[in-house]
Design an enzyme around this catalytic site. Structure first.
Site, PDB file in Angstrom:
ATOM      1  N   GLY A  48     -20.172  -6.587  47.920  1.00  0.00           N
ATOM      2  CA  GLY A  48     -21.076  -5.202  48.090  1.00  0.00           C
ATOM      3  C   GLY A  48     -20.027  -4.252  47.403  1.00  0.00           C
ATOM      4  O   GLY A  48     -20.569  -2.948  47.494  1.00  0.00           O
ATOM      5  N   CYS A  49     -18.887  -4.347  47.179  1.00  0.00           N
ATOM      6  CA  CYS A  49     -18.049  -3.518  46.783  1.00  0.00           C
ATOM      7  C   CYS A  49     -17.699  -3.638  45.122  1.00  0.00           C
ATOM      8  O   CYS A  49     -17.555  -4.801  44.741  1.00  0.00           O
ATOM      9  CB  CYS A  49     -16.570  -3.612  47.413  1.00  0.00           C
ATOM     10  SG  CYS A  49     -16.520  -3.289  49.124  1.00  0.00           S
ATOM     11  N   VAL A  50     -17.522  -2.544  44.451  1.00  0.00           N
ATOM     12  CA  VAL A  50     -17.444  -2.703  42.953  1.00  0.00           C
ATOM     13  C   VAL A  50     -15.968  -3.116  42.956  1.00  0.00           C
ATOM     14  O   VAL A  50     -15.784  -3.913  41.996  1.00  0.00           O
ATOM     15  CB  VAL A  50     -17.783  -1.230  42.249  1.00  0.00           C
ATOM     16  CG1 VAL A  50     -17.538  -1.489  40.846  1.00  0.00           C
ATOM     17  CG2 VAL A  50     -19.350  -0.937  42.484  1.00  0.00           C
TER      18      VAL A  50
END
Length: 142
Positions: A48-50
């Site tokens: 969910g983190c770029v």
């Protein structure tokens, strides 16, 4: 990392300019102990983190508030690494119950950081917090 969340909040109080605040966040990230290559694995990666973010946890037995969770973390992006440092300053070393009862959004609201993050970084921050809360909930039922 030895910086306590109270010290971090105090540091933000002295900085009026957002450029200075961003530099402070980056500096906090530089204080993180590096993860080993073994800790940079898929199990520790936060989805969910770029940017790439890893949270490695250790759990110790605790008392009435459940086990104590300790974290190490890292990211491949400087500002995100600083956000990891702030999250860990709040949560690492807390009981599982304490983690579940703590609202980090409130803390970020105090320093005005949330509204100065890009939507991608804000989503990544939420993913980190949710991962730690999920770990705490799982530790309580084990």
């Amino acid at each position: 990392m030895t910086t306590a969340i109270a010290d971090i909040l105090e540091g933000f109080e002295f900085l009026d300019d957002w450029e200075d605040r961003y530099r402070y966040v980056i500096e906090l990230g530089r204080e993180l102990a590096p993860l080993t290559e073994e800790e940079r694995n898929e199990e520790n990666r936060v989805h969910g983190c770029v940017s790439q973010v890893w949270l490695a946890k250790k759990i110790q037995s605790g008392a009435d508030n459940g086990p104590i969770l300790f974290y190490k973390g890292d990211s491949d992006a400087h500002i995100v690494r600083g956000l990891v440092a702030i999250v860990l300053a709040q949560y690492s070393g807390m009981s599982a119950k304490g983690i579940l009862e703590t609202n980090l959004e409130e803390i970020f609201g105090k320093i005005g950081l949330k509204e100065h993050l890009t939507p991608q970084r804000s989503n990544g921050l939420s993913s980190m917090v949710q991962r730690i809360k999920d770990d705490a909930a799982a530790a309580l039922v084990q």
